[in-house]
Design an enzyme around this catalytic site. Structure first.
Site, PDB file in Angstrom:
ATOM      1  N   LEU A  57      30.904 -19.816 -18.312  1.00 16.53           N
ATOM      2  CA  LEU A  57      30.241 -19.153 -19.431  1.00 16.53           C
ATOM      3  C   LEU A  57      30.509 -17.652 -19.436  1.00 16.53           C
ATOM      4  CD1 LEU A  57      26.831 -21.058 -19.627  1.00 16.53           C
ATOM      5  CD2 LEU A  57      28.676 -21.073 -21.320  1.00 16.53           C
ATOM      6  N   PHE A 114      26.249 -19.580 -29.708  1.00 13.46           N
ATOM      7  CA  PHE A 114      27.268 -20.033 -28.743  1.00 13.46           C
ATOM      8  C   PHE A 114      27.138 -19.326 -27.392  1.00 13.46           C
ATOM      9  CE2 PHE A 114      31.068 -21.404 -31.632  1.00 13.46           C
ATOM     10  CZ  PHE A 114      30.673 -22.715 -31.529  1.00 13.46           C
ATOM     11  N   GLU A 115      27.561 -20.024 -26.343  1.00 11.24           N
ATOM     12  CA  GLU A 115      27.730 -19.439 -24.999  1.00 11.24           C
ATOM     13  C   GLU A 115      26.449 -18.785 -24.478  1.00 11.24           C
ATOM     14  OE1 GLU A 115      30.374 -20.415 -23.932  1.00 11.24           O
ATOM     15  OE2 GLU A 115      31.955 -20.308 -25.418  1.00 11.24           O
ATOM     16  N   GLY A 116      25.322 -19.400 -24.774  1.00 15.20           N
ATOM     17  CA  GLY A 116      24.033 -18.816 -24.396  1.00 15.20           C
ATOM     18  C   GLY A 116      23.560 -17.928 -25.537  1.00 15.20           C
ATOM     19  N   ARG A 155      31.859 -16.082 -22.782  1.00 19.83           N
ATOM     20  CA  ARG A 155      31.167 -15.015 -23.513  1.00 19.83           C
ATOM     21  C   ARG A 155      32.121 -13.868 -23.828  1.00 19.83           C
ATOM     22  NH1 ARG A 155      26.227 -16.030 -19.389  1.00 19.83           N
ATOM     23  NH2 ARG A 155      25.158 -17.564 -20.686  1.00 19.83           N
TER      24      ARG A 155
END
Length: 592
Positions: free
Chosen positions: A260, A402-404, A264
């Site tokens: 991640l 997305f991505e957290g 990110r």
């Protein structure tokens, strides 16, 4: 020549950097420029002519384009040469991500494949797994997908309910469960799947589409990124060979979090490319559209929008390439022929996990701002699908999820910093304590004459303000600070603004040293505007945070100190933005 010292992740809030140590997009080598041009040519010649068809979710066409991207080398940037990739530096792979963004949904299909889909095997695979899968993934012969989210767990990834049970003879694991919102699921061959062994040990598996019990649910009907595949993955008694376990049982969370980080960062580079495209579309439209007998680009409020879009994109670009440079420096000492190279590489990138989160939050919010203002400049036409700005606006919204989510990342940013300080990896608490005595002394008025001297001072003061607020928060809440999400978010936003201010400032200084002040006028003006406006934001955030942390006389003392730290000259940002806007309008594209 002095030995280059590696920058510690998160140290930007306490240390001042020499501008010569940062990487900027103005430093590109000839080889890096060729990679960027190759990517741009591929998008223009191969993707854009069939863009409308891709947007209709044509699997066959997307797969054909993915294979062509593999042939050109665009899928193997992060894969070692010995395994069929190019083994490029992070600046080069960032250029690919940025230039691909113009391909819209197709860029997302590529990004999910080369990033979170392929990198778990690059970093954590055994030599056998790498040899088996990476050549085909690099060439586009096979496509990868990343399967972490479940119907009941998104941000709470470790709450996954998918299970894996080792067979009695130890030859395979039996996987059961479902994953949701999986990019590329409609046509992917390889799935990186997270499951709990015996319902408790979070682990990672390489699952092949052809394995019995693997099925794909229907395509989701999405707000944007309509040309990318997003489906559920269903696993029913899937027998996964034991050798397809990635790394070790119980290490899945480490793989997920490390992957991640790079996900990110790559998202931020995609947001950068999309922001540049939106600026070009908006400036061209503003020059073509006439109202009241003249082009709307001649109206100051339209120019203000273009200037602000350009400024924020310049700052994002400065942050993205600075961060890519940090990663390259961190990866430079690794022996890539070593069996441990992958894990060591992931660890080197994790050093800058905090910066990756900062890039993700800032980048996704810059693109949202730029896309929104782009639609506004287009007026009613911005709401019509015939104009691409409409699609950019819809597509941009997912990036904050997305991505957290950005909320999760805002908690991670100061949380990661404090954890590093507690471990003794960063002298944050010592700096905050040393600052206390300094803050009680008067801050004398200062005169600034040189170019960007006051801006340099403001960045330094911003760091002191953050240390003051952060130190107060740690002192008051201690181990309970993680429950004070509003304060953590304010601290995160201060850190984001500091990294952004400093990135723009260091880049401008480096450019002045190379080109002189006259040829760096636009960078200087954009840096001045952003630093002053970001400093105002930091002052406001600090007031909010201190008011939540302190009361009574202590609060009055802290606010009095804050007032001393925030003394500054006034700046005519209206005039600066008009000058910046004029350059954007003349060029009809992003101007740095």
């Amino acid at each position: 020549m002095a030995e280059k010292v590696k920058v510690i992740g998160g140290s930007f809030v306490i240390d001042d950097l020499d501008f010569q140590s940062v990487v900027t997009p103005d430093d590109l080598t000839e080889e890096q420029r060729m990679i960027a041009d190759t990517t741009a040519d591929f998008v223009e010649e191969d993707v854009l002519p069939v863009d409308e068809e891709v947007e209709k979710l044509n699997y066959d066409l997307t797969l054909k384009l993915l294979k062509k991207a593999g042939d050109v080398g665009l899928l193997g940037a992060d894969v070692p040469e010995a395994l069929g990739g190019l083994g490029l530096d992070k600046v080069s792979s960032t250029l690919i991500s940025e230039r691909l963004s113009k391909a819209g949904s197709f860029a997302l299909s590529v990004g999910a494949h080369v990033g979170i889909g392929t990198l778990p095997i690059v970093y954590f695979g055994t030599s056998e797994q790498k040899k088996k899968y990476l050549p085909d993934l690099s060439s586009g012969t096979q496509i990868a997908a990343y399967c972490l989210t479940e119907p009941s767990s998104g941000s709470d990834a470790l709450g996954a309910k998918t299970t894996a049970k080792l067979s009695e003879d130890g030859s395979h694991y039996i996987l059961n469960g479902s994953k949701q919102f999986i990019t590329n699921a409609g046509f992917a061959d390889i799935f990186i799947v997270y499951a709990k062994v015996d319902g408790k040990d979070f682990s990672t598996f390489i699952v092949e589409r052809t394995m019995d019990g693997v099925s794909i649910g229907p395509e989701e009907k999405k707000m944007g990124i309509k040309g990318s595949s997003t489906c559920p993955l269903i696993l029913e008694d899937v027998k996964v060979p034991a050798e397809n376990l990635l790394w070790e049982v119980g290490k899945g969370h480490l793989i997920a979090f490390n992957i991640l980080n790079i996900g990110r960062f790559k998202l931020a580079s995609g947001c950068l490319g999309a922001s540049k495209e939106a600026i070009g579309l908006s400036a061209q439209y503003a020059n073509e559209r006439t109202q009241f007998g003249k082009p709307i680009s001649s109206f100051p409020l339209v120019g203000k929008k273009l200037a602000e879009m350009n400024i924020r994109t310049y700052v994002l670009e400065s942050m993205v390439y600075r961060t890519a440079g940090l990663m390259d420096e961190g990866l430079s000492d690794i022996d890539h022929s070593s069996p441990e190279a992958g894990v060591q590489s992931a660890k080197a990138i994790a050093e800058y996990a905090l910066e990756c989160s900062i890039n993700k939050v800032f980048g996704s919010e810059v693109l949202d701002f730029v896309a929104d203002e782009g639609v506004q400049i287009h007026g009613g036409y911005g709401f019509i699908q015939e104009y691409k700005i409409e699609r950019i606006y819809r597509d941009s919204r997912i990036n904050r999820i997305f991505e957290g989510t950005n909320e999760i990342n805002r908690l991670l940013i100061p949380g990661t910093l404090i954890k590093r300080a507690v471990k003794g990896e960063l002298p944050l608490l010592q700096k905050a304590q040393a600052l206390q005595s300094e803050l009680l002394q008067l801050v004398p008025g200062q005169q600034f004459e040189g170019v960007l001297e006051e801006e340099t001072h403001l960045v330094s003061m911003a760091k002191k303000i953050f240390l003051m607020a952060g130190g107060s928060a740690v002192q008051k809440y201690q181990m309970k600070l993680e429950q004070e999400q509003e304060v953590l978010s304010q601290l995160a936003d201060m850190m984001i603004q500091i990294y952004a201010m400093e990135s723009a400032l260091l880049r401008a200084k480096k450019q002045i040293a190379k080109q002189g002040e006259d040829k760096s006028a636009n960078m200087i003006e954009m840096t001045r505007v952003f630093v002053y406006e970001a400093f105002e934001t930091i002052e406001s955030l600090a007031k909010e945070a201190l008011s939540a942390i302190e009361t009574g006389d202590m609060l009055r003392t802290q606010l009095s100190v804050l007032k001393k730290l925030t003394r500054r000259s006034s700046v005519n940002t209206v005039q600066l933005k008009r000058q910046i806007a004029a350059r954007v309008i003349q060029s009809e594209k992003f101007v740095c």
